[in-house]
Design an enzyme around this catalytic site. Structure first.
Site, PDB file in Angstrom:
ATOM      1  N   ASP A 123     -36.890 -19.274 -29.547  1.00 19.17           N
ATOM      2  CA  ASP A 123     -36.922 -18.564 -28.268  1.00 19.17           C
ATOM      3  C   ASP A 123     -38.389 -18.409 -27.899  1.00 19.17           C
ATOM      4  OD1 ASP A 123     -36.914 -16.816 -26.151  1.00 19.17           O
ATOM      5  OD2 ASP A 123     -35.698 -15.272 -27.125  1.00 19.17           O
ATOM      6  N   LYS A 137     -46.126 -18.131 -20.383  1.00 18.75           N
ATOM      7  CA  LYS A 137     -44.891 -18.724 -19.863  1.00 18.75           C
ATOM      8  C   LYS A 137     -44.834 -18.657 -18.340  1.00 18.75           C
ATOM      9  CE  LYS A 137     -39.879 -18.434 -20.807  1.00 18.75           C
ATOM     10  NZ  LYS A 137     -38.890 -17.731 -21.661  1.00 18.75           N
ATOM     11  N   GLU A 190     -31.370 -19.903 -21.983  1.00 18.34           N
ATOM     12  CA  GLU A 190     -31.362 -18.670 -22.779  1.00 18.34           C
ATOM     13  C   GLU A 190     -30.037 -17.904 -22.702  1.00 18.34           C
ATOM     14  OE1 GLU A 190     -35.000 -16.947 -21.347  1.00 18.34           O
ATOM     15  OE2 GLU A 190     -36.210 -18.452 -22.381  1.00 18.34           O
ATOM     16  N   ASP A 218     -29.845 -11.347 -18.454  1.00 20.55           N
ATOM     17  CA  ASP A 218     -30.992 -11.617 -19.326  1.00 20.55           C
ATOM     18  C   ASP A 218     -32.291 -11.286 -18.602  1.00 20.55           C
ATOM     19  OD1 ASP A 218     -32.963 -12.612 -20.971  1.00 20.55           O
ATOM     20  OD2 ASP A 218     -32.092 -14.611 -21.192  1.00 20.55           O
TER      21      ASP A 218
END
Lengths: 621, 177
Positions: A25, A87, A184, A206
């Site tokens: 992850d 990210k 994800e 999420d």
């Protein structure tokens, strides 16, 4: 749950020869790796027992690189060379990134993608992410005692092609064999669904450090089918920190802080946010380098109030996903909460209110994605044994893919929420006589105008033999694989001339971001539709003018002077109307030209039929 | 097992060639086929074999997407009968249908401009019911009657409704965010 029992092509012949595979992850604020040991997915810890690796990379002046906790320590000391939340930059140009002004970095906007200037030179987000992945790979290899056969890397479901490609590039750079990019929320659903033998309709909410996804899945007999996904690739826990940081600056009445002070205040804001999950209030005391003192108390209520708009912002994608899936909130059997930011009580309350049920918080929101990825990695690498759970993931593409057509419009080739893998073809033709090349512009997004979508790639098909406008048949095929990555091929049907590309992102568009793309697209739908109608009429008018001019060149002899003058006048009138920008008047002008040339067209038709009977091909006329 | 690419979509999923389908059976057949051909099942194969299986996975998904939605399913059935229901070959639509379309369109536009979510929800509901009626008629025409041209006309009506429903959904999404 009754699981599929199918022929086992991926099963290893010798069960004891386990191949080493991990799930990673790669998060905005922290990253982690997990693997399957003795049929159980477990997270991999460092020597001190810590599972989470802060997604922070420090480029040191002496050439060393620190990742994770060591880099966190360097944050306030050397902010410019200590990169956090990288990210957010993946597959992005500088113009796409929010709050650049409060970041302590020196950015370089180079063709292709942004770079950060560090003491070790310019670094792309791909390179920086690769450092995090390298650290996880080293941890896994030390822990498992061998080289890895492969890894599943997770990405936000709402990541576009450019962001996915950048992630895959980073993994390759880190020396990892990528078995699959996995969304994800889907990874979380696998971990939750297999552990709880869940069946039915589930939503995965999420909210990570920098991205928000909402996926709706149907779980049936070992099949995880994503019905719809939506999200905001630039909304996450970081934004809550930023709100609080701005509030502190405002309340403490301090001057714009230095890079070091900014970083310290941001770290403080995050710590306060986390404390307010369990306490009613949190102190904010800090002595800045500037000599100023911050001494405040932040109440839970104040924090909830200032970040309420962010929580509300997550509900729009929830509604869009439900609408796309054709479902109502009460159809959902359970809501799985993923991402550290879902620990905030007001986020949980908002979700509970929306769905009319308490969300499922019985799993660790920081770990569930990595655990699901590890299970998928284990299956893909062929470690399943007879009797083990077997499952199938059917995921979707989050954003529509299209091509630019005449007038700057996006022609959707693959609609959002199509199940992967998917391929669609569409035929296009030449616009001008004798045109030998065609330029293609591949875009992703829901808006009608290309200028409002994300530009993914441009390529050309050359060597089309000269033909009359509209005679060439160019078939463009879009194919999206199970990683959600696009490849495009174009082929002229008559000659077989081909061009194909694996889409390499052209990043740097000054698009105001995927985040609001869908919503903005819909908000502006009125404008879009009007603009689209106008452009279509303009293109249509130009086509009519060109066709008439060509006909006059070829068969003008069929007309007398008066007829000729009447057509010429209608053409001139239409030319003026094109520039008027009034859709209805242009349409009227096209109709007028058609009327003026009606007889002429009939006579030409007669002639071409006679010519065809005489052995000529009708397309040539 | 491999998928015979020459099969029509109904045969591929083991379903009778009819408009009225058992959706649960379609889902099950789709899952069963994807369990065979999905790229996740073939990570151990050579790249040549993988790309062959990829073609099959693509076709299975294409077939499923076509049969899943009533509109594309009807278009496909007509295509198998050699009839192109596309708007390009449109014979004149009944004036009262076109009038109804215009009224719908104006109502959607009005509600959108007035930011009237309730009105849009109402329209979406009425459109869904209307599409349900048209779909029921289509089922009679395709499965019961033998007038494919009439069915083609109904398909074109469904195309109009489909577009309107999409636009209404987009307008709603814009307002509630």
């Amino acid at each position: 749950m009754a699981l599929l029992q199918i022929a086992e092509p991926g099963m290893s012949a010798a069960p004891h020869e386990r191949r080493l595979a991990i799930g990673i992850d790669l998060g905005t604020t922290h990253s982690l790796a997990a693997t399957v040991k003795n049929s159980v997915a477990v997270c991999l810890a460092d020597e001190e027992g810590r599972v989470l690796v802060p997604s922070v990379v420090h480029y040191r002046g002496d050439g060393g690189i620190e990742v994770g906790h060591a880099a966190v320590a360097a944050q306030p000391v050397d902010p410019r060379n200590t990169i956090v939340s990288v990210k957010r930059f993946m597959g992005r140009g500088l113009a796409d990134v929010a709050h650049v002004e409060t970041m302590p970095y020196v950015f370089e906007e180079t063709p292709g993608m942004l770079r950060l200037r560090t003491v070790q030179g310019g670094k792309t987000p791909v390179e920086i992410s690769a450092e995090i992945l390298r650290a996880l790979r080293a941890r896994a290899e030390a822990n498992l005692g061998g080289a890895l056969a492969g890894a599943v890397i997770t990405v936000p479901a709402y990541f576009d092609d450019a962001q996915r490609q950048a992630t895959k590039d980073a993994a390759r750079l880190a020396g990892l064999h990528v078995l699959r990019l996995l969304n994800e929320p889907t990874a979380a659903a696998v971990a939750y669904g297999l552990d709880n033998a869940a069946e039915g309709l589930y939503a995965v909410y999420d909210l990570g450090g920098g991205t928000f996804d909402l996926s709706i899945l149907k779980l049936t007999r070992g099949v995880f089918e994503v019905l719809a996904t939506n999200g905001n690739a630039a909304l996450g826990g970081d934004d809550f920190d930023h709100r609080l940081y701005c509030w502190i600056l405002d309340r403490a009445r301090i001057a714009p802080p230095s890079a070091t002070d900014t970083r310290r205040l941001q770290m403080k804001a995050r710590a306060i946010k986390e404390q307010l999950t369990v306490s009613d209030e949190a102190p904010c005391q800090l002595r800045l380098d500037s000599g100023e003192n911050v001494d405040l108390t932040v109440s839970r209520e104040a924090f909830f109030e200032m970040t309420r708009p962010l929580v509300q912002k997550t509900l729009a994608p929830v509604r869009r996903a439900l609408r796309d899936a054709g479902l109502a909130p009460q159809d959902i059997k359970g809501v799985v909460m993923v991402g550290g930011a879902t620990r905030m009580p007001h986020v949980q309350r908002a979700v509970a209110g929306f769905f009319g049920q308490e969300p499922l918080t019985n799993l660790d929101p920081d770990r569930v994605v990595a655990l699901g990825a590890a299970m998928q990695a284990n299956a893909l690498v062929g470690n399943r044994k007879a009797g083990d759970n077997d499952w199938l993931l059917l995921d979707v593409i989050p954003l529509s893919l299209g091509l630019e057509t005449m007038g700057g419009l996006s022609e959707k080739i693959i609609p959002r929420n199509s199940t992967l893998p998917v391929a669609r073809a569409q035929e296009f033709t030449t616009f001008k006589d004798g045109q030998t090349a065609m330029a293609f512009h591949v875009v992703q997004g829901e808006r009608e105008l290309v200028a409002d979508c994300r530009s993914l790639a441009r390529f050309e098909l050359r060597g089309i033999p000269p033909m009359t406008a509209g005679a060439a048949r160019i078939r463009v095929t879009f194919q999206v694989d199970a990683d959600g990555l696009l490849s495009v091929a174009a082929r002229e049907a008559r000659t077989g001339v081909e061009a194909s590309i694996l889409v390499r992102p052209s990043y740097g568009l000054t698009d105001d971001e995927i985040a609001g793309m869908l919503r903005a697209g819909i908000e502006r739908a009125g404008d879009d539709l009007a603009a689209r109608a106008l452009r279509e009429q303009q293109v249509e008018a130009e086509r009519a003018l060109e066709a008439t001019a060509r006909a006059l060149d070829a068969d003008g002899g069929l007309l007398d002077a008066e007829e000729h003058a009447r057509i010429a006048a209608a053409m001139e009138a239409l030319r003026i109307l094109i520039a008027s920008g009034e859709t209805a008047r242009i349409a009227a002008g096209i109709a007028a030209l058609a009327r003026a040339s009606e007889d002429f067209a009939a006579r030409r038709m007669d002639r071409s039929i006679r010519a065809a009977l005489a052995g000529h091909k009708i397309e040539e006329l | 097992m491999s998928v015979d690419l020459s099969l029509d979509y109904f045969t591929l999923f083991g379903l009778p060639r009819r408009f009225g389908i058992d959706e649960a059976a379609l889902d099950r057949a789709w899952h069963a086929l994807q369990a065979e051909v999905h790229p996740d099942r073939h990570t151990h194969l050579s790249s040549g074999e993988r790309s062959r299986m990829m073609q099959e996975a693509l076709r299975v998904n294409e077939a499923f997407a076509t049969l899943k939605k009533p509109l594309t399913r009807a278009q496909y059935l007509l295509e198998l009968l050699g009839i192109d229901a596309g708007i390009a070959t449109n014979t004149a639509m009944a004036p009262e249908f076109l009038m109804e379309q215009m009224e719908w369109r104006e109502a959607v536009e009005e509600a959108r401009l007035a930011s009237d979510i309730d009105a849009l929800e109402q329209l979406a509901l009425r459109l869904r019911m209307r599409a349900g009626e048209v779909t029921a008629r289509l089922k009679e025409q395709l499965d019961g009657g033998n007038d494919p041209d009439a069915a083609a006309d109904t398909v074109r009506r469904l195309m109009f409704l489909d577009k309107l429903r999409r636009e209404t959904g987009d307008a709603l999404s814009a307002l509630d965010s």
